[in-house]
Design an enzyme around this catalytic site. Structure first.
Site, short mmCIF file in Angstrom:
data_model
loop_
_atom_site.label_atom_id
_atom_site.label_comp_id
_atom_site.label_asym_id
_atom_site.label_seq_id
_atom_site.Cartn_x
_atom_site.Cartn_y
_atom_site.Cartn_z
CB ALA A 204 -0.96 0.00 1.20
CG ASN A 208 -0.71 9.26 -3.36
OD1 ASN A 208 -1.08 9.95 -2.40
ND2 ASN A 208 0.35 9.56 -4.07
CB CYS A 326 5.41 1.99 -11.97
SG CYS A 326 6.52 1.57 -10.61
#
Length: 433
Positions: A204, A208, A326
């Site tokens: 987490a 955000n 990402c």
């Protein structure tokens, strides 16, 4: 003091790759084993590049003790690069600025504290010109000056020019807005749990995505958020408190050690899984800051990602899971999803999520086009990958392309699918001053 601290941290990040080489060359972290790498970078930046050490006590004494060695290493670095100024050491990182400058400043409105209309009015009173909802990515690319748009895909995302700095803005410091890249907003949006759901945010920090989940849930339901790093958990706790998040249990725990059979998690129907990855999609990272991961490194990351995805799918009440990274590498993305789906057979399926999103998964296997990708060139975001997995049911219809929340409790600004024209939303009686 907050403004000065932000400026110091920003400059430290700008010099990050230079500072890492200085620390290695001077063997500072080997000599001071209790010194955290990030703190070391800040101290060395302030000592050699900033306005002098402002701290006192043992940190100042420690930095001064190694000053001669650090200055000698800096001099050697300049000689190697054939430069005379400190700023010239940043030249290799200029290549990243082109990609970074394309990505706008995205601002997610925190609906736990306010609404889109009120935030738009606030910025208009501050002298910004609101241009309405964007119709294309080209419109986002053309933004300049004090102008902003409503994003063309996400209903609670405002878009400002890339160089807009809002860290001192009252709405940010009070938690009314979250500065979050558009691609980073997609996982929670695609998960779309309805209010009252029990949700796990498996990896987490910094929080955000967790605050976004809480906003989608309207603080109704339960979020279990895990991260193994105590400092990151502390930072996340501060962020969530500022954002007005309730009903969230934070745990300093490795998600792989969480027992899916624990009665505490018997009602968990949604999981957001954003595991550690190579980070190769982050456009603000300078090319000299981290070498491209080796094949061995990618295989190690992919092995971990497969384990954590398998673990997430093992929760008995799970209905929907979003896997995101990402990373740009297929080994961490499509290959992981394919391997895990094969292990689970017909128990889970890949949902063709967000059909209007232009950037799809690579054709690594049949159905990979159901996955989403994001990139600075095609979507004006950081590089991201997302896959939505749902549990199969006997006699189930064709899997929906929408999050459950979008179907059962549409968010303002959503139509029949993400990106449809926004509906008029009612203003709150209590407006921001």
């Amino acid at each position: 003091h907050v403004r000065q601290l932000y400026a110091l941290v920003s400059e430290t990040l700008r010099y990050a790759s230079v500072l890492e080489k200085l620390l290695d060359g001077a063997a500072l972290l080997q000599a001071e084993k209790k010194l955290a790498p990030q703190l070391a970078k800040v101290l060395v930046y302030d000592l050699l590049f900033g306005k002098g050490l402002k701290c006192g006590g043992r940190w100042k004494a420690l930095a001064r003790r190694h000053r001669a060695r650090l200055e000698a290493e800096l001099a050697r670095m300049k000689v190697r690069h054939k430069v005379s100024r400190n700023e010239d050491l940043l030249a290799p990182e200029k290549a990243v600025s082109a990609a970074a400058s394309q990505v706008p400043r995205y601002v997610r409105v925190n609906t736990l504290k306010t609404c889109v209309d009120d935030v738009i009015d606030f910025f208009k009173r501050q002298g910004y010109a609101y241009l309405g909802k964007a119709a294309s990515v080209e419109e986002l690319k053309a933004l300049s000056g004090k102008k902003f748009l409503l994003d063309l895909h996400l209903p609670e995302l405002l878009v400002f020019p890339s160089q807009t700095d809002l860290h001192d803005n009252l709405l940010y410091t009070s938690g009314h807005i979250i500065l979050q890249d558009k691609a980073s907003c997609l996982p929670a949006f695609l998960l779309g749990p309805v209010a009252g759901s029990h949700v796990i945010d498996a990896c987490a920090a910094p929080g955000n995505k967790t605050s976004h989940l809480a906003a989608i849930l309207k603080n109704k339901g339960q979020i279990f958020a895990f991260d193994v790093d105590p400092k990151r958990v502390a930072t996340m706790n501060t962020l969530l408190t500022r954002a007005g998040v309730t009903g969230c249990q934070l745990a300093q725990q490795d998600f792989l050690t969480v027992d899916p059979r624990d009665p505490k998690y018997s009602r968990v129907t949604h999981i957001l899984l954003d595991p550690s990855c190579s980070g190769s999609g982050m456009v603000t990272r300078g090319p000299g800051e981290e070498a491209a991961p080796s094949a061995e490194r990618l295989q190690a990351l992919a092995g971990f990602q497969r384990r954590v995805l398998n673990h997430g799918l093992s929760f008995p009440a799970l209905q929907r899971l979003v896997y995101s990274t990402c990373s740009l590498h297929q080994e961490e993305n499509e290959d992981v999803v394919q391997a895990v789906l094969q292990e689970w057979g017909s128990a889970f399926r890949l949902v063709p999520a967000f059909p209007s999103w232009p950037c799809r998964g690579r054709a690594a296997f049949s159905g990979a086009e159901s996955c989403l990708r994001a990139s600075p060139a095609e979507t004006l975001t950081h590089g991201f990958f997302m896959a939505v997995l749902e549990r199969c049911k006997e006699g189930a219809a064709v899997p929906s392309s929408l999050p459950a929340a979008a179907k059962e409790s549409p968010q303002p600004g959503e139509g029949t699918e993400p990106g449809a024209a926004p509906k008029k939303r009612k203003r709150k009686k209590q407006r921001m001053k």
